[in-house]
Design a protein around this motif. Structure first.
Motif, PDB file in Angstrom:
ATOM      1  N   MET A  25       0.830  -1.200   0.000  1.00  0.00           N
ATOM      2  CA  MET A  25       0.000   0.000   0.000  1.00  0.00           C
ATOM      3  C   MET A  25       0.869   1.256   0.000  1.00  0.00           C
ATOM      4  SD  MET A  25      -2.875   1.512  -0.058  1.00  0.00           S
ATOM      5  CE  MET A  25      -4.145   0.340   0.319  1.00  0.00           C
ATOM      6  N   HIS A  26       0.639   2.100  -0.979  1.00  0.00           N
ATOM      7  CA  HIS A  26       1.298   3.401  -1.083  1.00  0.00           C
ATOM      8  C   HIS A  26       0.239   4.371  -1.609  1.00  0.00           C
ATOM      9  CE1 HIS A  26       4.604   6.172  -1.266  1.00  0.00           C
ATOM     10  NE2 HIS A  26       4.344   6.435  -2.533  1.00  0.00           N
ATOM     11  N   PRO A  27      -0.428   5.113  -0.728  1.00  0.00           N
ATOM     12  CA  PRO A  27      -1.566   5.944  -1.127  1.00  0.00           C
ATOM     13  C   PRO A  27      -1.354   6.846  -2.347  1.00  0.00           C
ATOM     14  CG  PRO A  27      -1.455   5.839   1.238  1.00  0.00           C
ATOM     15  CD  PRO A  27      -0.214   5.153   0.729  1.00  0.00           C
ATOM     16  N   PRO A  28      -0.193   7.508  -2.513  1.00  0.00           N
ATOM     17  CA  PRO A  28      -0.045   8.332  -3.715  1.00  0.00           C
ATOM     18  C   PRO A  28      -0.170   7.533  -5.016  1.00  0.00           C
ATOM     19  CG  PRO A  28       1.610   8.929  -2.110  1.00  0.00           C
ATOM     20  CD  PRO A  28       0.942   7.680  -1.597  1.00  0.00           C
ATOM     21  N   ALA A  29       0.185   6.259  -4.980  1.00  0.00           N
ATOM     22  CA  ALA A  29       0.098   5.420  -6.184  1.00  0.00           C
ATOM     23  C   ALA A  29      -1.341   5.196  -6.630  1.00  0.00           C
ATOM     24  CB  ALA A  29       0.792   4.080  -5.943  1.00  0.00           C
ATOM     25  N   ALA A  30      -2.290   5.333  -5.726  1.00  0.00           N
ATOM     26  CA  ALA A  30      -3.700   5.173  -6.098  1.00  0.00           C
ATOM     27  C   ALA A  30      -4.144   6.269  -7.055  1.00  0.00           C
ATOM     28  CB  ALA A  30      -4.576   5.173  -4.845  1.00  0.00           C
ATOM     29  N   ALA A  31      -3.384   7.356  -7.135  1.00  0.00           N
ATOM     30  CA  ALA A  31      -3.704   8.433  -8.073  1.00  0.00           C
ATOM     31  C   ALA A  31      -3.248   8.114  -9.500  1.00  0.00           C
ATOM     32  CB  ALA A  31      -3.057   9.739  -7.616  1.00  0.00           C
ATOM     33  N   ASN A  32      -2.349   7.179  -9.670  1.00  0.00           N
ATOM     34  CA  ASN A  32      -1.799   6.899 -10.994  1.00  0.00           C
ATOM     35  C   ASN A  32      -2.848   6.494 -12.024  1.00  0.00           C
ATOM     36  OD1 ASN A  32       0.553   7.523  -9.713  1.00  0.00           O
ATOM     37  ND2 ASN A  32       1.450   5.501  -9.876  1.00  0.00           N
ATOM     38  N   PRO A  33      -3.803   5.633 -11.698  1.00  0.00           N
ATOM     39  CA  PRO A  33      -4.840   5.328 -12.689  1.00  0.00           C
ATOM     40  C   PRO A  33      -5.655   6.557 -13.105  1.00  0.00           C
ATOM     41  CG  PRO A  33      -4.807   3.634 -11.013  1.00  0.00           C
ATOM     42  CD  PRO A  33      -3.906   4.737 -10.530  1.00  0.00           C
ATOM     43  N   LEU A  34      -5.828   7.510 -12.184  1.00  0.00           N
ATOM     44  CA  LEU A  34      -6.523   8.753 -12.553  1.00  0.00           C
ATOM     45  C   LEU A  34      -5.723   9.532 -13.586  1.00  0.00           C
ATOM     46  CD1 LEU A  34      -7.867  10.077  -9.144  1.00  0.00           C
ATOM     47  CD2 LEU A  34      -9.213   9.273 -11.080  1.00  0.00           C
ATOM     48  N   VAL A  35      -4.417   9.576 -13.393  1.00  0.00           N
ATOM     49  CA  VAL A  35      -3.548  10.257 -14.356  1.00  0.00           C
ATOM     50  C   VAL A  35      -3.692   9.597 -15.722  1.00  0.00           C
ATOM     51  CG1 VAL A  35      -1.136  10.718 -14.972  1.00  0.00           C
ATOM     52  CG2 VAL A  35      -1.910  11.041 -12.611  1.00  0.00           C
ATOM     53  N   ILE A  36      -3.691   8.294 -15.738  1.00  0.00           N
ATOM     54  CA  ILE A  36      -3.806   7.546 -16.986  1.00  0.00           C
ATOM     55  C   ILE A  36      -5.153   7.797 -17.653  1.00  0.00           C
ATOM     56  CG2 ILE A  36      -4.022   5.201 -17.934  1.00  0.00           C
ATOM     57  CD1 ILE A  36      -1.946   4.480 -15.604  1.00  0.00           C
ATOM     58  N   MET A  37      -6.210   7.667 -16.906  1.00  0.00           N
ATOM     59  CA  MET A  37      -7.553   7.715 -17.479  1.00  0.00           C
ATOM     60  C   MET A  37      -8.065   9.118 -17.746  1.00  0.00           C
ATOM     61  SD  MET A  37      -9.443   4.608 -15.650  1.00  0.00           S
ATOM     62  CE  MET A  37      -9.287   3.023 -16.433  1.00  0.00           C
ATOM     63  N   LEU A  38      -7.671  10.082 -16.953  1.00  0.00           N
ATOM     64  CA  LEU A  38      -8.229  11.417 -17.113  1.00  0.00           C
ATOM     65  C   LEU A  38      -7.295  12.412 -17.785  1.00  0.00           C
ATOM     66  CD1 LEU A  38     -10.064  11.766 -13.676  1.00  0.00           C
ATOM     67  CD2 LEU A  38     -10.953  10.914 -15.857  1.00  0.00           C
ATOM     68  N   GLU A  39      -6.000  12.118 -17.780  1.00  0.00           N
ATOM     69  CA  GLU A  39      -5.057  13.056 -18.374  1.00  0.00           C
ATOM     70  C   GLU A  39      -4.426  12.551 -19.659  1.00  0.00           C
ATOM     71  OE1 GLU A  39      -2.284  14.636 -15.567  1.00  0.00           O
ATOM     72  OE2 GLU A  39      -3.839  14.991 -14.075  1.00  0.00           O
ATOM     73  N   GLY A  40      -4.778  11.355 -20.089  1.00  0.00           N
ATOM     74  CA  GLY A  40      -4.348  10.878 -21.392  1.00  0.00           C
ATOM     75  C   GLY A  40      -3.002  10.190 -21.447  1.00  0.00           C
ATOM     76  N   SER A  41      -2.498   9.685 -20.347  1.00  0.00           N
ATOM     77  CA  SER A  41      -1.237   8.940 -20.358  1.00  0.00           C
ATOM     78  C   SER A  41      -1.551   7.469 -20.600  1.00  0.00           C
ATOM     79  CB  SER A  41      -0.506   9.121 -19.027  1.00  0.00           C
ATOM     80  OG  SER A  41      -0.269  10.468 -18.776  1.00  0.00           O
ATOM     81  N   HIS A  42      -1.858   7.136 -21.858  1.00  0.00           N
ATOM     82  CA  HIS A  42      -2.369   5.803 -22.171  1.00  0.00           C
ATOM     83  C   HIS A  42      -1.316   4.854 -22.722  1.00  0.00           C
ATOM     84  CE1 HIS A  42      -5.950   8.530 -23.111  1.00  0.00           C
ATOM     85  NE2 HIS A  42      -6.019   8.189 -21.846  1.00  0.00           N
ATOM     86  N   ASN A  43      -0.129   5.336 -22.931  1.00  0.00           N
ATOM     87  CA  ASN A  43       0.925   4.545 -23.538  1.00  0.00           C
ATOM     88  C   ASN A  43       1.552   3.624 -22.494  1.00  0.00           C
ATOM     89  OD1 ASN A  43       3.519   3.757 -24.530  1.00  0.00           O
ATOM     90  ND2 ASN A  43       3.427   5.452 -25.990  1.00  0.00           N
ATOM     91  N   TRP A  44       1.815   2.384 -22.878  1.00  0.00           N
ATOM     92  CA  TRP A  44       2.428   1.434 -21.946  1.00  0.00           C
ATOM     93  C   TRP A  44       3.840   1.853 -21.547  1.00  0.00           C
ATOM     94  CZ3 TRP A  44       0.168  -2.258 -19.152  1.00  0.00           C
ATOM     95  CH2 TRP A  44      -1.133  -2.651 -19.521  1.00  0.00           C
ATOM     96  N   GLY A  45       4.468   2.709 -22.340  1.00  0.00           N
ATOM     97  CA  GLY A  45       5.780   3.234 -21.988  1.00  0.00           C
ATOM     98  C   GLY A  45       5.742   4.077 -20.718  1.00  0.00           C
ATOM     99  N   PHE A  46       4.562   4.589 -20.366  1.00  0.00           N
ATOM    100  CA  PHE A  46       4.360   5.363 -19.144  1.00  0.00           C
ATOM    101  C   PHE A  46       4.750   4.544 -17.915  1.00  0.00           C
ATOM    102  CE2 PHE A  46       1.467   7.101 -15.820  1.00  0.00           C
ATOM    103  CZ  PHE A  46       1.835   8.436 -15.873  1.00  0.00           C
ATOM    104  N   LEU A  47       4.624   3.224 -18.032  1.00  0.00           N
ATOM    105  CA  LEU A  47       4.975   2.329 -16.935  1.00  0.00           C
ATOM    106  C   LEU A  47       6.475   2.402 -16.606  1.00  0.00           C
ATOM    107  CD1 LEU A  47       3.599   0.273 -15.078  1.00  0.00           C
ATOM    108  CD2 LEU A  47       4.030  -1.459 -16.798  1.00  0.00           C
TER     109      LEU A  47
END
Length: 170
Positions: A117-139
């Motif tokens: 558990m790392h609470p800031p990491a729970a924001a990462n899917p929001l970044v992906i889904m709402l800000e357009g970071s859809h590329n697997w290279g983002f990983l």
């Protein structure tokens, strides 16, 4: 029944958080150097090393360095796991409201299941889904590289203070 339910919300306890000026200074320096370093790497290496959730990672890693959510395994695996779930769900189902809610819930549940558990990491899917970071290279950039950088800086800076020992565990 309802009175008992609402009585739980009183919060009769006291804030256990103790703050020492030397810890504030270490937290300030660690956060400053880490975020500035990630921005510097982004600008000069022409690859993405920074994202918003790393601000929260620094707050935990330098401010609450002994907490389970601040340990290296939680930082790195938490960021990578939640981002992987976010990318997978986006590519499978898009970014509708229900999908976004489900994705965050899945990411949090996965971090709990893996004890990362790392609470800031729970924001990462929001970044992906709402800000357009859809590329697997983002990983890789900025998630993995940035999370590893945060951990390296935490190892170097947290241990400068004699009373700190970081990490508590791997």
């Amino acid at each position: 029944m309802w009175m008992n339910y609402f009585s739980k919300m009183k919060g009769n306890g006291q804030n256990p958080f103790t703050v020492y000026m030397k810890d504030i200074i270490v937290t300030f320096i660690g956060t400053f150097i880490t975020i500035a370093g990630l921005i510097y790497l982004t600008q000069y290496l022409h690859s993405q090393w920074i994202m918003a959730s790393f601000g929260g990672s620094c707050a935990l890693t330098f401010g609450l360095w002994q907490a389970p959510v601040s340990q290296p395994r939680s930082i790195i695996v938490g960021h990578v796991l939640s981002t992987t779930i976010g990318l997978g769900m986006y590519h499978l189902a898009g970014n509708h409201a229900v999908v976004v809610g489900l994705t965050i819930a899945l990411a949090v549940a996965a971090m709990m299941l893996t004890r990362t558990m790392h609470p800031p990491a729970a924001a990462n899917p929001l970044v992906i889904m709402l800000e357009g970071s859809h590329n697997w290279g983002f990983l890789l950039f900025p998630v993995l590289t940035g999370a590893v950088f945060v951990v390296i800086m935490a190892l170097l800076i947290n241990n400068l203070r004699q009373t700190r020992k970081y990490p508590t565990y791997w």
